[in-house]
Design a protein around this motif. Structure first.
Motif, mmCIF file in Angstrom:
data_model
loop_
_atom_site.group_PDB
_atom_site.id
_atom_site.type_symbol
_atom_site.label_atom_id
_atom_site.label_comp_id
_atom_site.label_asym_id
_atom_site.label_seq_id
_atom_site.Cartn_x
_atom_site.Cartn_y
_atom_site.Cartn_z
ATOM 1 N N LEU A 103 32.352 43.732 30.594
ATOM 2 C CA LEU A 103 31.653 44.621 29.652
ATOM 3 C C LEU A 103 32.383 44.694 28.321
ATOM 4 O O LEU A 103 31.774 44.529 27.249
ATOM 5 N N PHE A 104 33.707 44.923 28.356
ATOM 6 C CA PHE A 104 34.468 45.123 27.123
ATOM 7 C C PHE A 104 34.652 43.829 26.332
ATOM 8 O O PHE A 104 34.913 43.878 25.122
ATOM 9 N N THR A 105 34.513 42.692 26.979
ATOM 10 C CA THR A 105 34.659 41.417 26.277
ATOM 11 C C THR A 105 33.319 40.788 25.926
ATOM 12 O O THR A 105 33.287 39.702 25.330
ATOM 13 N N ASP A 106 32.243 41.442 26.302
ATOM 14 C CA ASP A 106 30.907 40.916 25.981
ATOM 15 C C ASP A 106 30.711 40.928 24.466
ATOM 16 O O ASP A 106 31.107 41.867 23.773
ATOM 17 N N ALA A 107 30.064 39.897 23.957
ATOM 18 C CA ALA A 107 29.854 39.785 22.508
ATOM 19 C C ALA A 107 28.961 40.902 21.972
ATOM 20 O O ALA A 107 29.031 41.244 20.786
ATOM 21 N N GLY A 144 26.555 44.583 52.380
ATOM 22 C CA GLY A 144 26.810 46.019 52.370
ATOM 23 C C GLY A 144 28.093 46.372 51.639
ATOM 24 O O GLY A 144 28.801 45.515 51.096
ATOM 25 N N PHE A 145 28.397 47.672 51.628
ATOM 26 C CA PHE A 145 29.582 48.166 50.924
ATOM 27 C C PHE A 145 30.876 47.655 51.542
ATOM 28 O O PHE A 145 31.839 47.353 50.845
ATOM 29 N N ILE A 146 30.901 47.553 52.844
ATOM 30 C CA ILE A 146 32.159 47.249 53.541
ATOM 31 C C ILE A 146 32.533 45.784 53.414
ATOM 32 O O ILE A 146 33.695 45.434 53.146
ATOM 33 N N GLU A 147 31.587 44.892 53.568
ATOM 34 C CA GLU A 147 31.895 43.462 53.618
ATOM 35 C C GLU A 147 31.772 42.760 52.271
ATOM 36 O O GLU A 147 32.117 41.586 52.159
ATOM 37 N N SER A 148 31.276 43.447 51.246
ATOM 38 C CA SER A 148 31.198 42.811 49.920
ATOM 39 C C SER A 148 32.607 42.593 49.377
ATOM 40 O O SER A 148 33.472 43.462 49.511
ATOM 41 N N PRO A 149 32.867 41.457 48.744
ATOM 42 C CA PRO A 149 34.231 41.160 48.267
ATOM 43 C C PRO A 149 34.635 42.046 47.091
ATOM 44 O O PRO A 149 33.818 42.374 46.227
ATOM 45 N N TRP A 150 35.917 42.401 47.069
ATOM 46 C CA TRP A 150 36.455 43.227 45.981
ATOM 47 C C TRP A 150 36.817 42.340 44.792
ATOM 48 O O TRP A 150 37.386 41.267 44.962
ATOM 49 N N VAL A 151 36.502 42.831 43.605
ATOM 50 C CA VAL A 151 36.830 42.087 42.388
ATOM 51 C C VAL A 151 37.635 42.943 41.419
ATOM 52 O O VAL A 151 37.944 42.494 40.300
ATOM 53 N N GLY A 152 37.964 44.155 41.787
ATOM 54 C CA GLY A 152 38.784 45.014 40.932
ATOM 55 C C GLY A 152 38.055 45.444 39.671
ATOM 56 O O GLY A 152 36.930 45.939 39.715
ATOM 57 N N LEU A 153 38.675 45.208 38.536
ATOM 58 C CA LEU A 153 38.130 45.630 37.240
ATOM 59 C C LEU A 153 37.428 44.496 36.502
ATOM 60 O O LEU A 153 37.240 44.568 35.279
ATOM 61 N N ASP A 154 36.996 43.476 37.222
ATOM 62 C CA ASP A 154 36.372 42.315 36.581
ATOM 63 C C ASP A 154 35.100 42.695 35.823
ATOM 64 O O ASP A 154 34.849 42.182 34.720
ATOM 65 N N HIS A 155 34.298 43.577 36.387
ATOM 66 C CA HIS A 155 33.042 43.953 35.731
ATOM 67 C C HIS A 155 33.301 44.765 34.458
ATOM 68 O O HIS A 155 32.571 44.612 33.468
ATOM 69 N N PHE A 156 34.319 45.595 34.486
ATOM 70 C CA PHE A 156 34.670 46.340 33.278
ATOM 71 C C PHE A 156 35.209 45.395 32.202
ATOM 72 O O PHE A 156 34.911 45.558 31.017
ATOM 73 N N GLN A 157 36.006 44.413 32.623
ATOM 74 C CA GLN A 157 36.513 43.434 31.667
ATOM 75 C C GLN A 157 35.352 42.639 31.057
ATOM 76 O O GLN A 157 35.347 42.356 29.848
#
Length: 320
Positions: A82-86, A67-80
């Protein structure tokens, strides 16, 4: 003097009572309108605003079981990621290119249709044309792409058979990167231009006919009437719809693009919507998909704000 002061006090005390009564009466009169608005308001609350709480998973490694509460936080990892994807710059280029073609080719088409229909003198002819150009809007993209495939297929397509019968070479309309963008925009124009022309026709219906009569008296021909009366009447509508269109510059229609895609034209047909579906939804990367969606929304919002300020700077009405 005392009686005058008492009268003023009584009148001052009476004013709020009258104002409250007027507000109650106006509120009761507006109840039917409030009831009409309520379903639309409820739709936006349930399907637009409440789901915005789920944007938090873009900053998590979302697990449906946690769920939303117990899922681990990763900050801006997903955005990073995306922007570094080839493929990021390829996706951005393809998306902006198709959006630019829509803005400069598809967006003016409904305006042109509306002006042409407005210039038609025979009401029966106008009704027939309106019905014909509105009908494609009610077809799904599956049907539209299927019709296009039957017409443009390389081996047994109607158009290629006609070209072959005339002695020309067959053209690979659907399996070549060179023709994908043209086919995409042509389908958009054919399917949606007539329907989008409705709002422009409504704006032209509000134009005072005496303006055209005065222009005829002054010796203005049809082109002059269109330039000095029809287009100025559409100016505010065009500006507002153009601003709103910029907000959708990153949204090209997932179903339409997906149906036209194939391994041969993927270099020009792959956009953020199909990329998210392929690398996010199918693989269960919901957090990554949400991050891409936020990126698209932020770009659209910035473009709307910028375009709105530019419109006001040039003396036009904006969307807010």
């Amino acid at each position: 003097m005392r009686s005058g002061k008492q009268t003023n006090r009584a009148s001052q005390a009476y004013v709020p009572v009258v104002a409250n009564r007027i507000r109650r009466v106006n509120w009761k009169r507006g109840i039917p309108l409030y009831l009409m608005i309520f379903p639309g308001f409820l739709y936006f609350v349930i399907f637009k605003y409440i789901p915005m709480g789920g944007l938090v998973i873009a900053f998590q490694e979302y697990d449906p079981f946690s769920g939303f509460i117990e899922s681990p936080w990763v900050g801006l990892d997903h955005f990073q990621r995306l922007f570094t994807d080839a493929d990021f710059w390829t996706l951005l280029r393809n998306t902006l290119m198709l959006s630019a073609l829509n803005l400069f080719l598809f967006f003016p088409a409904p305006i042109l249709f509306a002006i042409l229909l407005n210039e038609a003198k025979k009401s029966w002819f106008r009704r027939i044309v309106q019905t014909v150009i509105y009908m494609p809007h009610f077809l799904s993209w599956v049907v539209v792409v299927s019709i296009t495939t039957l017409l443009l297929a390389t081996q047994d397509g109607a158009i290629n058979n006609l070209l072959a019968g005339m002695g020309y070479e067959r053209i690979e309309w659907l399996t070549s990167s060179d023709y994908f963008r043209g086919v995409y925009v042509a389908q958009n124009i054919w399917k949606e231009s007539g329907w989008n022309a409705i709002i422009f026709l409504a704006a032209l219906a509000a134009v005072d006919p005496t303006l055209y009569e005065a222009a005829v008296v002054d010796g203005a021909n049809r082109w002059r009437q269109v330039w000095h009366i029809t287009l100025p009447a559409l100016k505010s509508t065009i500006v507002i719809l153009f601003i709103l269109r910029l907000g959708q510059i990153m949204d090209l229609g997932f179903e339409h693009i997906l149906l036209l895609q194939n391994p041969v034209n993927l270099d020009v047909a792959d956009v953020f919507d199909t990329y998210v579906y392929r690398n996010g939804v199918l693989q269960g990367n919901f957090s990554y998909s949400t991050a891409v969606g936020i990126f698209k929304s932020v770009i659209g919002l910035l473009l709307i704000v910028l375009a709105n300020r530019l419109a006001k700077a040039f003396g036009h009405e904006g969307v807010y």
